[in-house]
Write an enzyme that holds these catalytic residues in place. Structure first.
Site, PDB file in Angstrom:
ATOM      1  N   ASP A   1     -26.899 105.759  95.413  1.00  0.00           N
ATOM      2  CA  ASP A   1     -26.640 105.753  96.650  1.00  0.00           C
ATOM      3  C   ASP A   1     -28.180 104.905  97.954  1.00  0.00           C
ATOM      4  O   ASP A   1     -28.344 105.596  99.038  1.00  0.00           O
ATOM      5  CB  ASP A   1     -26.176 106.825  97.627  1.00  0.00           C
ATOM      6  CG  ASP A   1     -24.879 107.043  96.887  1.00  0.00           C
ATOM      7  OD1 ASP A   1     -23.693 106.817  97.098  1.00  0.00           O
ATOM      8  OD2 ASP A   1     -24.356 108.193  96.826  1.00  0.00           O
TER       9      ASP A   1
ATOM     10  N   LYS B   1     -29.872 100.037  96.546  1.00  0.00           N
ATOM     11  CA  LYS B   1     -29.615  99.231  95.794  1.00  0.00           C
ATOM     12  C   LYS B   1     -29.027  98.240  95.819  1.00  0.00           C
ATOM     13  O   LYS B   1     -29.508  96.670  95.540  1.00  0.00           O
ATOM     14  CB  LYS B   1     -29.164  99.885  93.877  1.00  0.00           C
ATOM     15  CG  LYS B   1     -29.810 101.157  93.734  1.00  0.00           C
ATOM     16  CD  LYS B   1     -29.033 101.441  92.141  1.00  0.00           C
ATOM     17  CE  LYS B   1     -27.820 101.740  92.519  1.00  0.00           C
ATOM     18  NZ  LYS B   1     -27.786 103.661  92.654  1.00  0.00           N
TER      19      LYS B   1
ATOM     20  N   GLY C   1     -20.682 101.176  95.036  1.00  0.00           N
ATOM     21  CA  GLY C   1     -20.502 100.393  97.118  1.00  0.00           C
ATOM     22  C   GLY C   1     -21.597 100.389  97.245  1.00  0.00           C
ATOM     23  O   GLY C   1     -22.831 101.187  97.165  1.00  0.00           O
ATOM     24  N   HIS C   2     -22.366  98.869  97.181  1.00  0.00           N
ATOM     25  CA  HIS C   2     -23.070  98.375  97.506  1.00  0.00           C
ATOM     26  C   HIS C   2     -23.107  98.113  99.188  1.00  0.00           C
ATOM     27  O   HIS C   2     -22.312  96.293  98.837  1.00  0.00           O
ATOM     28  CB  HIS C   2     -23.669  97.337  96.206  1.00  0.00           C
ATOM     29  CG  HIS C   2     -24.302  97.899  95.106  1.00  0.00           C
ATOM     30  ND1 HIS C   2     -24.579  97.527  93.859  1.00  0.00           N
ATOM     31  CD2 HIS C   2     -24.370  99.393  94.614  1.00  0.00           C
ATOM     32  CE1 HIS C   2     -25.062  98.353  93.060  1.00  0.00           C
ATOM     33  NE2 HIS C   2     -24.950  99.413  93.405  1.00  0.00           N
TER      34      HIS C   2
ATOM     35  N   GLN D   1     -24.655 103.824  91.179  1.00  0.00           N
ATOM     36  CA  GLN D   1     -24.913 104.774  90.766  1.00  0.00           C
ATOM     37  C   GLN D   1     -26.557 105.545  90.559  1.00  0.00           C
ATOM     38  O   GLN D   1     -27.097 104.518  90.858  1.00  0.00           O
ATOM     39  CB  GLN D   1     -23.926 105.872  89.460  1.00  0.00           C
ATOM     40  CG  GLN D   1     -23.301 106.340  90.223  1.00  0.00           C
ATOM     41  CD  GLN D   1     -22.393 104.780  89.820  1.00  0.00           C
ATOM     42  OE1 GLN D   1     -22.224 104.195  87.978  1.00  0.00           O
ATOM     43  NE2 GLN D   1     -21.231 104.371  90.123  1.00  0.00           N
TER      44      GLN D   1
END
Length: 435
Positions: free
Chosen positions: A13, A16, A40-41, A223
């Site tokens: 988180d 990235k 989740g990006h 991650q």
């Protein structure tokens, strides 16, 4: 041309998505190398009329948002075909054309409904060690099948008889031998396979050929290092190799072809799920960081645990990944903090530890040893030149770099693409040929 791994060096988180999106303009291909749709990006796009649009990607590399950039889902990723197709449809709905730009490894393993069921049952278990705070999306059990050599790969979707037989054997081993259900799953997932078929490729060959032809790559991790299956806070980790080394095994590109690693790190620390977190703030300041930083999971919406910057953990991650440059995010979240703390060591049973413990029981007992710095109490949001940052902000950044053992190459001063400082004192400009 450069081939750079972008890796998270906290508990994930770190932002990235924005960093990869920013750097995608300078490369030809972005390749995702591990994880599943538990990642989740989030990227904030600015339209021609200056209206903002937030796009959240879970499987498809962030580079897909840049016209003309090729994107690869590598063999190290586990893929839920239904979730993948939903994401592709989302991109279509946003007007993003990925035809001829998206390639999926035929060796990537599948997440199937029974994987989700297994993981959700484990998270609901009465045994504390079985509950590690996963997303319940079947990622871990899919990797278990892969390692036990009973997994089903993307390419298997193209052979209905083979897929049916593998599904039957897996169902029997789990006591789920329901012929009617197996046939329904066979029909459903083979239909997904037909839709995905045009995008399947030998992505290792594709990437290596691109490198040989002088194209440049970004390897996008999911991650973070402290969730790595080998080097993270086991067992409270993800199920794949989230460190820079995973880029090789997860894409089929050899280590001699990788130029360097860029570590993405927040100006403070967050964590989702269970597990030790020495600098966690379970008080008003922790709530403030969560609120001001929007610290809720992009995939699940779960509130993130928040705390001060942990230099001990970051220094450990820098070493593991061979990080030579940092991308620091969410600096602006600290703008109105009168005092800011940095964890420079751990106190444990009368000792001061300056190295990250490899024993979970020790880490759980550690208490942070802080150095305190004055805050800058003025906005940094949107600043795009390092020299324009307040002096106290630069002092904070300098301290972080000294403790981490790597220079800041990028500094994010807001969620927007252009709210980013590209500094001069790092190898990143040389890697990417930026004047």
């Amino acid at each position: 041309m450069a081939n750079i791994v972008v890796v998270g060096i906290q508990w994930g988180d770190e932002g990235k998505g924005k960093i990869v999106d920013y750097l995608s303009r300078y490369v030809d291909i972005v390749a995702r190398y591990q994880g599943g749709h538990n990642a989740g990006h989030t990227v904030l796009l600015t339209g021609n009329n200056k209206s903002n649009r937030q796009v959240i990607l879970h499987l498809i590399p962030t580079g897909i948002l840049r016209p003309g950039k090729k994107c690869v889902i590598g063999n190290g990723v586990v893929v839920d075909p239904k979730a993948l197709l939903e994401e592709m449809n989302m991109l279509t709905g946003c007007g993003i054309d990925y035809a001829g730009r998206l390639f999926i490894s035929h060796r990537a393993h599948l997440i199937l409904p029974y994987h989700r069921k297994i993981e959700q049952e484990e998270e609901n278990s009465s045994a504390p060690l079985r509950r590690i705070g996963t997303t319940g999306r079947g990622i871990g059990p899919a990797y278990v099948d892969k390692m036990s050599r009973s997994g089903i790969m993307m390419t298997d979707l193209l052979d209905k008889d083979l897929f049916r037989e593998k599904l039957r054997l897996n169902s029997i081993s789990r006591g789920l031998d329901d012929e009617r259900l197996s046939e329904q799953l066979t029909e459903e997932y083979c239909r997904y396979g037909e839709q995905i078929k045009p995008y399947l490729a030998d992505t290792s060959a594709l990437l290596n050929q691109a490198i040989d032809q002088g194209e440049s790559l970004l390897f996008e991790g999911a991650q973070g290092t402290l969730l790595d299956i080998d080097h993270g806070t086991y067992p409270y980790v993800t199920s794949s190799s989230a460190t820079a080394g995973g880029a090789c095994t997860g894409t089929g590109v050899g280590p001699t072809k990788i130029t360097g690693a860029l570590g993405v790190v927040k100006a403070y620390t967050t964590r989702v799920g269970h597990g030790p977190f020495p600098t966690e703030l379970q008080n008003e300041m922790g709530e403030k960081l969560r609120r001001d930083g929007g610290e809720y999971g992009a995939t699940t919406g779960r509130p993130r645990r928040c705390g001060w910057f942990d230099a001990v953990a970051v220094r450990y991650a820098v070493r593991l990944n061979g990080v030579e440059a940092l991308a620091l995010t969410k600096l602006d979240v600290l703008d109105d903090c009168p005092r800011i703390k940095i964890c420079v060591g751990y106190s444990w049973r009368g000792e001061t530890l300056v190295s990250f413990p490899d024993n979970l029981a020790v880490l759980q007992e550690c208490r942070p040893v802080y150095e305190e710095m004055p805050g800058w109490l003025t906005t940094t949001q949107g600043i795009s030149r390092y020299s324009e940052l307040p002096e106290r902000t630069r002092n904070y950044l300098q301290k972080i770099q000294e403790l981490a053992g790597a220079d800041a190459a990028l500094i994010s001063t807001g969620p927007g693409r252009e709210q980013t400082i590209l500094t001069d004192n790092s190898p990143l400009k040389n890697w990417l040929g930026i004047a």
